[in-house]
Design an enzyme around this catalytic site. Structure first.
Site, mmCIF file in Angstrom:
data_model
loop_
_atom_site.group_PDB
_atom_site.id
_atom_site.type_symbol
_atom_site.label_atom_id
_atom_site.label_comp_id
_atom_site.label_asym_id
_atom_site.label_seq_id
_atom_site.Cartn_x
_atom_site.Cartn_y
_atom_site.Cartn_z
ATOM 1 C CD GLU A 157 -2.813 -68.022 -36.686
ATOM 2 O OE1 GLU A 157 -3.100 -68.606 -37.742
ATOM 3 O OE2 GLU A 157 -1.662 -68.009 -36.207
ATOM 4 C CD GLU A 176 0.454 -68.906 -43.008
ATOM 5 O OE1 GLU A 176 -0.703 -69.086 -43.377
ATOM 6 O OE2 GLU A 176 0.895 -69.324 -41.914
#
Length: 768
Positions: A650, A364
């Site tokens: 996260e 990502e």
């Protein structure tokens, strides 16, 4: 190509114009067996080396490049030219290479390895393979100025040649492979490539540099027999070493943020291999390895194939990020909060690499707009991000202006638009999909920069991006005036959402989006007024007023209850000042009640987390705010700290209490967004606030609470260094000392409400 110009009167210009690149030719070379090419040229100085007064290299690339002159690096920066919206903004770097040119004693040798980088490194989730083009290209002009004022230019053109580097493979996700046995081969011709010179801009973002190195704190053998290294800190960069061994020895380096079941925890990397390989040449002096055409997010590394015993003196981790300067510090009596701040700082370091990314380790590493919308205020305290985030906001404007878009995309630069058909989970976007918080980054990040630095010219350049966002939202509103249409991330990563569905939050998405629109429209109105755009100022204020009226009618009850009745909706309504005087205290009490009912565990995601402690403290619930901050059971800010985290996670529970990794596919251990509470710690706990943009006037207002007996910190503001130190002695009372920049006025508000005006002297003064 070499050209000589007649002497010109007066001193030589300090900077060569970018127009010199109009005469240079973008060049490339076909790779041999996938090996990264090295582009080279040789020339002779037209005057003695002693006559060289300056030499400057102007360069850029589609891909990444590392120039050397006469055998010495042209720069200590890496991963040039970084990542921008390449279709319209390709940065040109300038390097002072005077010493390297003089060292050649009349000869010039320029050598440039060229790699894939962000240009065509197969970015995106899984097999998205998002690439801007099929081939890499390099464009440069070396400008040498002599004592008599004449100049000599060495430009990229078809006279350059190419050989092969030992790099057999290199991408950002998967790592770098080198075989030192391979010969460079005979020089072969380069060929012309394409770079649109209309996209060239001066370097406006800080360059990427090495910042420090760390030796492993522990080396041991895992249950499977692998050699593991722990560097003690989750960081971003690569491993560096020099090692000698038999020819053909292959060393494999794998990287991960955590361990699971006593082995390297690589599942969160998803498809990213994050693996480097080195095949040794057999040179008795050893082979030096530093894989600068990739980067990894890791605390732990697995080393296979090392010849002999590996010791801490043999290998180091190099920390790499954009060259942003640390500006904020905090320390308190609470070790857990101190570690939380350290985690926030390290997450910003790791994710401020070229663009503000979501995470630095998996497949990502994209410029997700929602993450930085949440974190921008914290970012501007911890580091000087004036150039870094301004450059990114110009990319936001540029990306949103590219056909067919007319809205702020989810990521900037928007490589998702380049994905292979059917390969991306965010598929088949409708023509218009403005999204709250993510799209609001065009406004909120600009607001954070305006507050921190007070630069009106830059705000003017950022304003068109705000307009694009708000106009796209106006088109998306329902007839009721609510923003309750289209796709929304909402309160992303609400801790009560299931691992497989991060968007399944408690907060109603229409409430979240409509609240965000009011905030954005208000700041756009303020910006337009500052810029003298009175019609726009009225337009955006009208939009804010209409939207607030619709919000109140649809979502707010007389008793202060707000639709979906959860922490996030109250936090936004209070922090964004959406409630009237009669309703606000009722909603505030309901928020405090919900926080207590949750046992002071966090119940908010991306939308609510930056604002919930603010909403509590600004409505008189400071004890609840402190208890929320200091809770350490799962989910909480201090739960990751209790689990040994060295960066922000996260998910609130990226690692479960039993030491296993969260089963969700999307699990990172270096993701700064949920660390946005640090802004509240700096402004409320420590008490350093901007009373006017750019800290032209300062508010010192520390707000102590249960669990923290003292705090101290500093901020190198645009107006000068601010320091605050306070304590609550065991026998009661409150002490406060502060340093205010000389000549700057400050309002000091003590916990008992006492106020005093002071003018800074640059020296510490006692205030209570």
């Amino acid at each position: 190509m070499t050209s000589t110009h007649a002497p010109t009167p007066g001193p030589a210009p300090a900077r060569a114009p970018l127009t010199l690149l109009a005469d240079a030719l973008p060049i490339t070379a076909d790779p041999t067996d996938g090996r990264a090419p090295i582009l080279s040229t040789r020339a002779e100085l037209t005057q003695p080396a002693s006559a060289v007064t300056s030499a400057e290299l102007l360069a850029t690339a589609h891909g990444i490049y590392e120039p050397t002159l006469n055998g010495s690096p042209a720069t200590d920066t890496v991963l040039n030219p970084g990542w921008t919206v390449y279709e319209s903004r390709l940065q040109v770097q300038r390097f002072d290479v005077t010493e390297q040119v003089r060292a050649g004693d009349g000869a010039l040798e320029v050598s440039v390895p060229l790699g894939r980088g962000w240009w065509n490194g197969d970015f995106g989730f899984g097999d998205a393979a998002s690439n801007y083009g099929d081939e890499n290209a390099f464009l440069a002009a070396l400008v040498i100025t002599y004592a008599d004022g004449s100049t000599q230019q060495v430009l990229t053109d078809e006279s350059w040649t190419a050989t092969d580097s030992p790099i057999t493979f290199a991408t950002i996700y998967d790592g770098q492979h080198e075989d030192r046995r391979l010969p460079a081969g005979d020089p072969r011709p380069v060929r012309a490539a394409e770079i649109d010179r209309g996209t060239l801009i001066e370097q406006s973002s800080p360059l990427i540099t090495r910042h420090e190195s760390r030796r492993p704190e522990a080396i041991w053998t895992s249950p499977s027999g692998k050699t593991l290294l722990d560097f003690g800190q989750n960081l971003v960069g690569w491993l560096r070493f020099t090692v000698a061994g038999p020819e053909g020895t292959e060393i494999t380096l794998r990287h991960a943020e955590v361990l699971e079941h006593e082995e390297l925890g690589t599942r969160p990397l998803r498809s990213a291999k994050a693996t480097d390989h080195l095949v040794l040449s057999g040179d008795p002096a050893g082979d030096a390895f530093e894989p600068t055409f990739t980067f990894h997010g890791f605390r732990y590394a697995e080393v296979v194939g090392w010849p002999g015993e590996l010791t801490a003196d043999d290998i180091e981790a190099v920390v790499v990020h954009s060259d942003i300067r640390r500006t904020g510090w905090f320390e308190s009596s609470h070790d857990g909060v101190n570690q939380l701040i350290s985690n926030s700082v390290w997450s910003q370091r790791g994710n401020f690499l070229a663009v503000p990314t979501d995470c630095p380790q998996r497949d990502e590493r994209l410029g997700w707009t929602g993450d930085i919308a949440a974190f921008a205020a914290t970012a501007a305290y911890q580091f000087d991000v004036s150039d870094f985030l301004h450059n990114w906001l110009l990319d936001v404007r540029a990306e949103a202006s590219l056909p067919p878009l007319s809205f702020v995309p989810f990521v900037v630069p928007d490589s998702l638009k380049l994905r292979s058909q059917g390969s991306d989970p965010i598929a088949d976007r409708p023509e218009e999909t403005p999204t709250a918080i993510w799209g609001d980054a065009a406004v909120w990040v600009a607001e954070a920069l305006w507050t921190a630095y007070g630069d009106l010219d830059r705000l003017r350049a950022e304003y068109p991006g705000m307009v694009i966002h708000l106009e796209s939202v106006e088109r998306a509103l329902s007839p009721s005036g609510l923003w309750d249409t289209g796709f929304q991330f909402g309160d992303w990563l609400d801790p009560d959402a299931p691992p497989e569905d991060a968007a399944a939050a408690k907060a109603d998405k229409g409430v979240v989006a409509t609240a965000c629109l009011v905030r954005s429209a208000r700041f756009a109105a303020e910006t337009a007024a500052l810029l003298g755009e009175e019609a726009d100022a009225q337009r955006w204020q009208d939009l804010a007023d209409r939207t607030l009226a619709a919000f109140t009618e649809a979502y707010v009850q007389a008793d202060g209850r707000i639709l979906s009745d959860c922490g996030t909706v109250y936090a936004l309504a209070i922090a964004f000042d959406l409630l009237d005087e009669a309703t606000r205290p009722k909603s505030a009490e309901r928020l405090a009640e919900l926080v207590r009912e949750a046992g002071y565990q966090v119940s908010t995601g991306f939308a609510g987390t930056p604002f919930i402690t603010w909403a509590l403290s600004e409505t008189g619930h400071i004890e609840d705010a402190y208890r929320l901050l200091l809770e350490d059971s799962n989910p909480s800010w201090l739960y990751p700290v209790s689990m040994g985290a060295t960066t922000i996670w996260e998910r609130w529970d990226s690692m479960l209490p039993d030491g296993s990794i969260n089963p969700g596919e999307m699990t990172s251990f270096n993701h700064y967004a949920l660390g946005a509470v640090a802004d509240w710690i700096y402004q409320v706990v420590l008490g350093i606030r901007a009373a006017e943009p750019g800290y032209r006037r300062i508010l010192i207002q520390p707000t102590p609470g249960p669990g923290i007996d003292w705090a101290k910190g500093a901020y190198d503001s645009a107006a000068g260094r601010i320091e605050v130190e306070w304590s609550v002695p065991a026998d009661g009372g409150f002490t406060l000392a502060a340093t205010i920049p000389a000549g700057v006025d400050a309002l000091v508000v003590l916990p008992d409400g006492t106020q005093q005006e002071v003018t800074g002297t640059g020296e510490q003064i006692t205030l209570a």
